[in-house]
Write a protein that holds these residues in place. Structure first.
Motif, PDB file in Angstrom:
ATOM      1  N   GLN A  90       1.180  -0.857  -0.163  1.00 38.14           N
ATOM      2  CA  GLN A  90       0.143  -0.042   0.037  1.00 38.14           C
ATOM      3  C   GLN A  90       1.070   1.208   0.101  1.00 38.14           C
ATOM      4  OE1 GLN A  90      -1.755   0.373   3.938  1.00 38.14           O
ATOM      5  NE2 GLN A  90      -1.091  -1.865   4.257  1.00 38.14           N
ATOM      6  N   LYS A  91      -0.036   2.597   0.472  1.00 34.73           N
ATOM      7  CA  LYS A  91       1.195   3.677  -0.712  1.00 34.73           C
ATOM      8  C   LYS A  91       2.175   3.985   1.140  1.00 34.73           C
ATOM      9  CE  LYS A  91       1.070   8.552  -0.811  1.00 34.73           C
ATOM     10  NZ  LYS A  91       0.199  10.113  -0.402  1.00 34.73           N
ATOM     11  N   GLY A  92       3.247   3.341   0.531  1.00 34.63           N
ATOM     12  CA  GLY A  92       4.375   3.808   1.326  1.00 34.63           C
ATOM     13  C   GLY A  92       4.861   2.081   2.041  1.00 34.63           C
ATOM     14  N   ARG A  93       4.366   1.755   1.218  1.00 31.48           N
ATOM     15  CA  ARG A  93       4.455   0.660   2.419  1.00 31.48           C
ATOM     16  C   ARG A  93       4.881  -0.682   1.394  1.00 31.48           C
ATOM     17  NH1 ARG A  93       0.931  -1.132   7.736  1.00 31.48           N
ATOM     18  NH2 ARG A  93       2.632  -2.895   8.547  1.00 31.48           N
ATOM     19  N   ILE A  98      14.074  -0.197   2.085  1.00 32.00           N
ATOM     20  CA  ILE A  98      14.934  -0.255   2.413  1.00 32.00           C
ATOM     21  C   ILE A  98      15.299   0.571   3.554  1.00 32.00           C
ATOM     22  CG2 ILE A  98      17.058   2.163   1.633  1.00 32.00           C
ATOM     23  CD1 ILE A  98      16.712   0.987  -0.922  1.00 32.00           C
ATOM     24  N   GLN A  99      15.409   0.460   4.627  1.00 31.45           N
ATOM     25  CA  GLN A  99      16.188   0.453   5.657  1.00 31.45           C
ATOM     26  C   GLN A  99      17.323   1.268   5.859  1.00 31.45           C
ATOM     27  OE1 GLN A  99      15.112  -2.598   9.115  1.00 31.45           O
ATOM     28  NE2 GLN A  99      12.402  -1.643   8.499  1.00 31.45           N
ATOM     29  N   ASP A 301      11.102   4.614   2.663  1.00 39.64           N
ATOM     30  CA  ASP A 301      10.065   5.494   2.085  1.00 39.64           C
ATOM     31  C   ASP A 301       9.253   5.924   2.181  1.00 39.64           C
ATOM     32  OD1 ASP A 301      10.643   2.666  -0.121  1.00 39.64           O
ATOM     33  OD2 ASP A 301      11.253   1.921   2.296  1.00 39.64           O
ATOM     34  N   ARG A 302       8.814   6.109   3.566  1.00 36.58           N
ATOM     35  CA  ARG A 302       7.670   7.260   4.313  1.00 36.58           C
ATOM     36  C   ARG A 302       8.096   8.532   3.761  1.00 36.58           C
ATOM     37  NH1 ARG A 302       5.572   5.540  10.408  1.00 36.58           N
ATOM     38  NH2 ARG A 302       4.347   4.324   9.704  1.00 36.58           N
ATOM     39  N   LEU A 303      10.149   8.585   4.279  1.00 38.60           N
ATOM     40  CA  LEU A 303       9.915   9.545   4.556  1.00 38.60           C
ATOM     41  C   LEU A 303      10.056  10.490   2.786  1.00 38.60           C
ATOM     42  CD1 LEU A 303      11.941  11.703   6.256  1.00 38.60           C
ATOM     43  CD2 LEU A 303      13.814  10.695   4.731  1.00 38.60           C
ATOM     44  N   LEU A 304      10.118   9.813   2.201  1.00 35.84           N
ATOM     45  CA  LEU A 304      10.245   9.697   0.765  1.00 35.84           C
ATOM     46  C   LEU A 304       8.733  10.491   0.410  1.00 35.84           C
ATOM     47  CD1 LEU A 304      12.258   7.476  -1.287  1.00 35.84           C
ATOM     48  CD2 LEU A 304      12.345  10.148  -0.861  1.00 35.84           C
TER      49      LEU A 304
END
Lengths: 414, 414
Positions: A90-93, A98-99, A301-304
């Motif tokens: 789903q969005k951002g998931r 990448i961590q 990914d959340r940050l982007l």
């Protein structure tokens, strides 16, 4: 990733990498039931039961347990790597993401807790965020309060009740703690009072201290946080960048000390973009040696997704800023030579590979986001000049061959 | 990897990434029987047949086929990524390894072939190699000669015979071509003469031309190589950095034009560390659109093994150059503040997290490869000075607090 790398390195964190595949027994049962189920797991050609890592922490624990003797302590590492989980995308998931982790292990000094906060702070600033708050808490504050009232064994039920505060209100939370969990009403009231503390870090710490008293566990948390906030003040970290939030808990079992969450002022709803904390024992599952540590992880990914929403992601799709157009195919060597000369002068330059129509080449330059196009035809070659077109300003100037690199440096540094 | 990234970007190559897992049908049958067998392949939670990529080329072909419409051509990408093969691990050969690829697709211009050579050249120089040779060949030279004698259909047998030259000698190779493969003796002799051409690029090209004549395929190769070597001369690439080697072939089926191999003068036995070539059609397996291109791949693991052997790998295990020792635990905030100040001044600095014995901290600094240790005790804090110990020179100087960053910049830039 480049920024994270630079910031981590500036604090002395060394890069490490571990393999994507680990023996399944290393990973199984180390996260949650969910991570067990979401693991990409299979038998390899040698009939080994292997799985793709679902985070960077468990492989680091395994790595540290195996190698800490050679590495020595304190050991500071960062790891920017891909991990895999068979989630519903789903969005951002995503199933692959990448961590960006960093950790200091082998020391329980509060200096490392404070530095962890510095790293998060510098990282967010370096990425370009102006409005963000790092919320800090310490697991031993609430533990100390519960310990003072001898209800540590009831902490799971108490936390569950507290979690409902926003939904059901204070009275019902107290009722649940008293009737459901079975603690004294006066204790329940004090716990609720603690959970609702707000204000400046100093005022919260003072209020918390009057509730926790001289309980030893609680004092550990109070002392650590006092030192943290005082040091932040001394080194000049702005007040609105950090907050004490006694309500954050982060993965109940793993963390044992300071914990961190980072929220963007313009997008609080997206959740924490950089989180972490202190743990007592990283590699306990793999070795008898005790390895305390502290660290955090940037959720790339959340940050982007957030940066995209805030317009912080630049759309240029070329890393070069100068396009050398190929006007005359016969002069290919000259254009290629110019590219080399510019690169030697520290200017990234792409040479268009074919003598296609010049409009096509400009279309290419605009679509890719080049800043400057450099052109020369037979007249320019004769006069030893180049036409320099600034795509941002829309200006065109003629520059002598010998002055070209300096001229481009001028345009690009404006 | 940082150097590769920088060099690739300076030529305008954009980074892309593709997932580690692809549908198995994308990867199967695209490499060799061996890569099929060596694939880590399994059914995921959604019962999809998936596999971990064994190179970066096939996923790029799939990616290009899907997205070339949006990307436009020419498209230049680099990809530094992990790939997996279930091989028997041995020195410089692992089950997980990193490839550093760059490609220009969507153009058949020779400018891109020449630029590919520039990239390899600049990359090797930037890494720090002084002695290396990029051996260049063109697939259409030999093809042209075979075509001229109408024996293209016998090329597999001819190449197999040529491969044995070093082992069995010229006479036996000719015998095998005549008796085994079934070509005329005069033709076999010309082919052998071609395969043994040596000298300067210009002399080889002239000799090759007299053998190939005006054969159309051969002329394509001759023209392309002439332009390549002439351009290299014009832009000032040193003669000993490039060679024309008509014996290199590289993956018989895939490449169709220029091919490259890179050898280290001090370690020729390690094989080519950066190889590539031009292909007619990258994404032909996935799309009808024809995508010609040219590119190469840096073999990172082999290169690192070589660099290690040549003493080019620095052993420092800290990315920071300055260690701020913690002499007095009471002054923790001061040490942490100094770390921040140095980082603001562009100096990577680690603060030792605990006030342990100073000898222990120096041991740590030496083991990790710090260049400088900065120390202050109560006297220094009173006088606002720092003790700066240069671990390389073994000198110790007292520097005023206000001058510290400048002084360290001086030491680090020496």
């Amino acid at each position: 990733m480049g920024i994270a790398r630079r910031v981590y390195r500036s604090f002395g964190f060394s890069p490490i990498d571990t393999p994507a595949l680990e023996y399944s027994e290393i990973l199984l049962g180390k996260g949650s039931d969910e991570t067990d189920k979401q693991m990409f797991r299979f038998q390899d050609q040698g009939e080994r039961d292997v799985a793709m890592r679902f985070d960077l922490t468990i492989p680091f624990a395994r790595f540290a347990a195996q190698h800490i003797g050679q590495l020595g302590t304190p050991f500071k590492r960062y790891h920017i790597g891909t991990v895999w989980r068979a989630e519903k995308p789903q969005k951002g998931r995503y199933r692959e993401f990448i961590q960006c982790d960093f950790d200091t292990i082998g020391t329980d000094s509060n200096a490392s807790d404070i530095e962890t906060l510095f790293v998060i702070h510098d990282l967010m600033e370096a990425i370009g965020f102006t409005g963000f708050t790092i919320r800090v808490n310490h697991r031993q504050l609430l533990n100390g309060l519960l310990d003072r009232h001898s209800v540590v064994d009831k902490s799971v039920g108490i936390l569950r009740a507290l979690d409902k505060l926003a939904k059901i209100g204070a009275d019902k939370v107290i009722a649940e703690m008293v009737d459901g969990v079975g603690i004294e009403k006066a204790t329940a009231e004090q716990i609720l009072e603690f959970a609702q503390l707000s204000g400046t870090p100093a005022s919260i710490l003072s209020d918390a201290e009057s509730l926790i008293g001289d309980n030893e566990r609680g004092q550990v948390g109070l002392t650590s946080l006092k030192e943290l906030f005082e040091t932040c003040r001394k080194v000049g970290i702005e007040d609105d960048r950090i907050a004490l939030d006694v309500s954050i808990a982060r993965g109940l079992d793993y963390y044992t000390g300071t914990i961190y969450e980072t929220f963007l002022s313009d997008l609080p709803g997206i959740g924490s973009v950089c989180s972490g904390g202190r743990y007592d024992n990283l590699a306990g599952l793999f070795t008898k040696e005790k390895l305390p540590g502290v660290g955090a992880s940037l959720g790339l990914d959340r940050l982007l997704a957030a940066m995209d929403e805030l317009g912080l992601v630049k759309t240029a799709s070329t890393p070069a800023q100068v396009l050398v157009a190929m006007f005359d195919g016969e002069k290919m060597a000259e254009y290629l030579a110019l590219g080399r000369r510019l690169r030697s002068a520290g200017i990234s330059a792409e040479v268009y590979p074919q003598a296609r129509k010049i409009q096509k080449q400009f279309q290419y330059a605009n679509r890719k986001g080049f800043r400057v196009v450099v052109i020369a035809g037979s007249r320019e070659f004769e006069q030893q000049v180049w036409n320099v077109k600034d795509l941002e300003l829309g200006t065109q100037t003629e520059v002598a061959d010998a002055d070209l690199a300096a001229s481009l440096h001028g345009i690009l540094s404006r």
